[in-house]
Design an enzyme around this catalytic site. Sequence first.
Site, short mmCIF file in Angstrom:
data_model
loop_
_atom_site.label_atom_id
_atom_site.label_comp_id
_atom_site.label_asym_id
_atom_site.label_seq_id
_atom_site.Cartn_x
_atom_site.Cartn_y
_atom_site.Cartn_z
N HIS A 1 0.88 -1.17 0.00
CA HIS A 1 0.00 0.00 0.00
C HIS A 1 0.92 1.22 0.00
O HIS A 1 1.90 1.26 0.74
CB HIS A 1 -0.90 -0.09 1.23
CG HIS A 1 -1.34 1.19 1.84
ND1 HIS A 1 -2.12 2.10 1.17
CD2 HIS A 1 -1.14 1.71 3.09
CE1 HIS A 1 -2.37 3.12 1.98
NE2 HIS A 1 -1.78 2.91 3.13
N TYR B 1 -5.98 9.02 2.07
CA TYR B 1 -6.05 9.58 3.42
C TYR B 1 -4.82 10.45 3.68
O TYR B 1 -3.80 10.31 3.01
CB TYR B 1 -6.19 8.48 4.47
CG TYR B 1 -5.02 7.54 4.61
CD1 TYR B 1 -3.89 7.90 5.34
CD2 TYR B 1 -5.05 6.27 4.04
CE1 TYR B 1 -2.82 7.04 5.48
CE2 TYR B 1 -3.98 5.40 4.17
CZ TYR B 1 -2.87 5.78 4.89
OH TYR B 1 -1.81 4.94 5.02
N ASP C 1 -28.08 -20.97 17.48
CA ASP C 1 -29.35 -21.66 17.66
C ASP C 1 -29.43 -22.77 16.63
O ASP C 1 -29.01 -22.60 15.48
CB ASP C 1 -30.56 -20.72 17.61
CG ASP C 1 -30.77 -20.06 16.26
OD1 ASP C 1 -29.81 -19.97 15.46
OD2 ASP C 1 -31.90 -19.61 16.00
P1 FAD Z 1 3.73 -6.33 12.50
O1 FAD Z 1 3.95 -4.97 12.96
O2 FAD Z 1 4.18 -6.67 11.13
O3 FAD Z 1 4.40 -7.28 13.53
C1 FAD Z 1 4.62 -8.66 13.28
C2 FAD Z 1 5.97 -8.99 13.83
O4 FAD Z 1 6.20 -10.37 13.74
C3 FAD Z 1 7.07 -8.31 13.05
O5 FAD Z 1 7.79 -7.48 13.93
C4 FAD Z 1 7.90 -9.45 12.53
O6 FAD Z 1 9.28 -9.16 12.48
C5 FAD Z 1 7.57 -10.55 13.51
N1 FAD Z 1 7.81 -11.88 12.95
C6 FAD Z 1 7.33 -12.37 11.79
N2 FAD Z 1 7.78 -13.62 11.58
C7 FAD Z 1 8.56 -13.92 12.65
C8 FAD Z 1 9.31 -15.07 13.01
N3 FAD Z 1 9.37 -16.16 12.23
N4 FAD Z 1 10.00 -15.04 14.17
C9 FAD Z 1 9.95 -13.95 14.99
N5 FAD Z 1 9.27 -12.83 14.68
C10 FAD Z 1 8.57 -12.83 13.53
N6 FAD Z 1 -3.20 0.68 10.24
C11 FAD Z 1 -3.97 1.59 10.84
O7 FAD Z 1 -4.72 1.25 11.73
N7 FAD Z 1 -3.94 2.89 10.48
C12 FAD Z 1 -3.13 3.33 9.50
O8 FAD Z 1 -3.11 4.52 9.19
C13 FAD Z 1 -2.33 2.39 8.82
N8 FAD Z 1 -1.57 2.78 7.80
C14 FAD Z 1 -0.71 1.90 7.24
C15 FAD Z 1 0.15 2.35 6.26
C16 FAD Z 1 1.08 1.51 5.71
C17 FAD Z 1 2.00 2.01 4.67
C18 FAD Z 1 1.11 0.15 6.13
C19 FAD Z 1 2.11 -0.80 5.58
C20 FAD Z 1 0.23 -0.31 7.07
C21 FAD Z 1 -0.70 0.55 7.63
N9 FAD Z 1 -1.59 0.14 8.60
C22 FAD Z 1 -2.37 1.06 9.24
C23 FAD Z 1 -1.71 -1.29 8.98
C24 FAD Z 1 -0.91 -1.59 10.23
O9 FAD Z 1 0.37 -1.08 10.10
C25 FAD Z 1 -0.81 -3.07 10.48
O10 FAD Z 1 -2.06 -3.66 10.30
C26 FAD Z 1 -0.32 -3.36 11.90
O11 FAD Z 1 0.83 -2.64 12.17
C27 FAD Z 1 -0.03 -4.83 12.06
O12 FAD Z 1 0.53 -5.05 13.32
P2 FAD Z 1 1.09 -6.50 13.68
O13 FAD Z 1 1.64 -6.42 15.06
O14 FAD Z 1 0.05 -7.50 13.42
O15 FAD Z 1 2.19 -6.78 12.59
N1 THG Z 2 -33.80 -25.17 9.61
C1 THG Z 2 -33.10 -26.11 10.26
N2 THG Z 2 -32.13 -25.78 11.11
C2 THG Z 2 -31.80 -24.48 11.33
C3 THG Z 2 -32.52 -23.47 10.69
C4 THG Z 2 -33.54 -23.84 9.80
N3 THG Z 2 -30.80 -24.18 12.15
C5 THG Z 2 -30.28 -22.84 12.17
C6 THG Z 2 -31.39 -21.84 12.09
N4 THG Z 2 -32.24 -22.14 10.96
C7 THG Z 2 -32.17 -21.93 13.38
N5 THG Z 2 -33.23 -20.98 13.45
C8 THG Z 2 -34.55 -21.34 13.64
C9 THG Z 2 -35.40 -20.39 14.17
C10 THG Z 2 -36.72 -20.71 14.44
C11 THG Z 2 -37.19 -21.99 14.17
C12 THG Z 2 -36.36 -22.92 13.59
C13 THG Z 2 -35.02 -22.59 13.33
C14 THG Z 2 -38.58 -22.37 14.53
N6 THG Z 2 -39.06 -21.93 15.70
C15 THG Z 2 -40.39 -22.23 16.16
C16 THG Z 2 -40.87 -21.11 17.06
O1 THG Z 2 -40.05 -20.34 17.56
O2 THG Z 2 -42.06 -21.01 17.24
C17 THG Z 2 -40.47 -23.53 16.90
C18 THG Z 2 -39.83 -23.54 18.23
C19 THG Z 2 -40.19 -24.73 19.07
O3 THG Z 2 -41.24 -25.38 18.84
O4 THG Z 2 -39.41 -25.00 20.00
O5 THG Z 2 -39.24 -23.07 13.80
O6 THG Z 2 -34.20 -23.00 9.14
N7 THG Z 2 -33.35 -27.39 10.04
#
Ligand code: FAD
Ligand code: THG
Length: 815
Positions: free
Chosen positions: A225, A259, A543
Amino acid sequence: MATQPKVVIIGAGIVGCALGDELTARGWTDVTVLEQGPLFATGGSTSHAPGLVFQTSGSKTMTEFARYTVEKYNSLTLDGRWCFNQVGGLEVATSPERLAEIQRRHGWLSSWGVDSRLLTPGESAALHPLLDADRVLGGFHIPSDGLADALRAGEAQARRAMARGARFLAHHTVTGIETTGDRVSAVVTDQGTFPADVVVSCAGFWGPSIGRMVGQPVPLVPLAHQYARTTALPVLEGRNDEHTQASLPILRNQDAGLYYRELVDRIGIGSYAHRPMPVSLDDVAHPHDAAMPSSLAFTEADFEGAWADSLALLPSLADAKVEEGFNGIFSFTSDGMPLMGESPTVQGFWLAEAVWVTHSAGVARAMAEWLIDGRPGTDVHACDVNRFEDVQLAPSYVHERSCQSFVEVYDILHPLQPAGAPRPLRISPFHARQEALGAVFLEGGGWERPQWYEANASLPEVARVPGRGAWASRHWSPIAGAEALVTRERVALYDMTPLTRLEVTGPEALAFLQRLTSNRLDRPVGSVTYTLLLDAVGGIRSDLTVARLETERFQIGANGNLDLDWLRRRLHGDGSVQVRDITAGTCCLGVWGPLARDLVQPLTDTDFSHRGFGYFKAKHACIGDVPVTAMRLSYVGELGWEIYTTADLGAKLWDTLWQAGQRLGIVAAGRSAFNSLRLEKGYRSWGHDMTTEHNPYEAGLGFAVRRSKEHFTGKQALEGIGDDTVTRRLTALVVQDRNSVVMGHEPVHAQGRPVGYVTSAAYGYTVDAPIAYAWLPAELATPGTPVEIEYFGTRVPAVTAAEPLFDPEMSRLRR
Ligand code: FAD
Ligand code: THG
């Protein structure tokens, strides 16, 4: 494991540092952080992040992560220098679409409880005088946003962790992870081996290389980036000193993918306007060989458009030029969300990757809670590394979709935005039939799912469907309304194949499910039960419907891969219970409507009468030539069955029902109708209407909790909690104006202030009004309370209603 497990964190970027702090603050002090580079400018993404922290997101979870990051870093200093400079955040709209979008974004922040306001062009320019007010149609100001100094925030957290006993070891490259049985036991580095009970990979975009050490997929892609810094700007002269660095709000022009932040008297510019530039980990240098492995050479040509757009928005840039820039690498995922959680196969191996500086402290806190208390305090289902279907872990899928996430990072995304390539991936056996009927497909969980069928365009019911606003009309058709009406009046076929189906078998299967779910399952073969998976504190994990098909064989209708993961982790490993996902290889049709019995009965010798085949019962039967399992239940609230068979027989099943249904006026119906019908009936959708943050009573699901059952997960936590003790309630709202359909995540106002937010919404074609479900304080949940839903800056009047809105007497289902 001892009460004080040995924790090894891989990576001392902002995430590793924040996690070290959060763990040690909670008393886990045996923490070792291994870092391949130097401390704390390690060479990872954190080392050069400009640190803009914007809290706005459609995801409540992401806003909460960011809000905590702001709060925490704002309270930190390092050697007297700030870690967070709360200059505020400003987004500007330069197009009418974006002007509407910032209103929607303002709604999200109101929903999630963060103050923000919409600005005129003049107010925007007053806040950020470099802006050309004539280019701007409006602005959006978040006063609590600001700049993190990511390196200082990281080091400040690391020092706190070290003061509590943690070790941070520079120049330790992790080369392997040892396991004993299916548990981690040690982390191997070029400097020796470190015993570990818990390993957390915080390796940022290097995550996949760490995952490979234990066979754990880490579905992220490192992408470059562009970030550039200008020469000094005369207009900024004297504005900021080296200490404060910035005083203007951080600025985003998402229309141009750009930005901005101040750097004393210069401007830093970040661009997402360029082509995606994925980077192979094989091409990334080791910190031994390059000071900044995450920083690649600036490709000037890719920045040309960004510079031109910047000049247009900030005319005083004409007095400057780009002084230096680089292409910095960080992580993107297929759905834009982080990767958190424990490996399903290697116990004790955890991930916290694809995390922005913005969310770093919030993610670290949730991880620490998860590790120590067994459960994060925030709903993290959309971040859980186990959320993906197998097909979504294919490297080609991860690559394609993660590059797309980069492209879309600032795009205006509709909630039904159709997924791009690779498609189609998973198709049900009915796919060819659906295509022939003009199905309009959207994708979910890799499945092609008909949203509605163009073949139904000629239904007279289409004329009864009211219009709606432009945004709500996208990826929608009045045909969906006709499909819903036909379902209530005749009979319709719904493809339920994408519903996750799990099979639980074995001598201990019943005991296992009884222990894990809230309802009673010790019922005769042929029973189906609606039940909840609760966590230890009574939050709703999922659920389910559970069908007892044989004494020791249960079929579960579930909400996705996280349910499989939850059950598998709780197996005893003695082989007395098996859990497998049978979704692929089987299929399901929902046959629902008042004529469903007239359709099915003539096709089978099995008794499908009301007496012979009761509500919430399951039977084996043959429909024509096709052996099936039929379950009498309906998420759309109509008479009928879910009919399951193996994938090879799917087309035959469809044809059999389709041909027999012609005399009854059968239609194929899609998910748009499905969603409307279930809301009329008040059936919840897990992940939207309720999550682990809610207990069953608040969610209106207390009926699925059998407190008389001896033991089940969450039971104890629910003691003393009931329908009459809850302080908030999932509440049905009916919108007054027929044409005002909202979409979800909008704030709900009462007495002039935001009091809750919409979880699901649809037009109810039978009740003939737009419906929304919302979380509201219990005192406002009383039916008849007037409220307003904020929708693109307008207030849509609605009233709370008794639920379900449709057929509360259950006359449709029990006959
Ligand atoms: P990192 O900082 O990369 O840390 C991971 C660490 O793991 C590294 O230090 C690495 O050396 C270590 N590591 C990897 N492999 C090993 C290994 N095998 N052994 C030991 N150590 C290892 N985010 C925002 O929120 N706002 C911004 O404005 C923004 N701007 C950005 C601009 C740029 C140009 C870039 C590049 C990024 C930007 N980001 C921004 C994103 C942000 O920088 C990252 O998402 C964030 O820093 C990631 O943090 P991290 O700790 O996960 O990774
Ligand atoms: N079908 C089947 N499984 C499911 C869903 C489905 N699992 C995930 C999700 N959908 C679960 N959600 C619901 C929500 C409501 C009901 C069934 C699945 C339902 N409720 C009746 C009631 O509230 O009146 C009966 C309850 C009861 O008698 O206890 O029918 O779509 N297979």
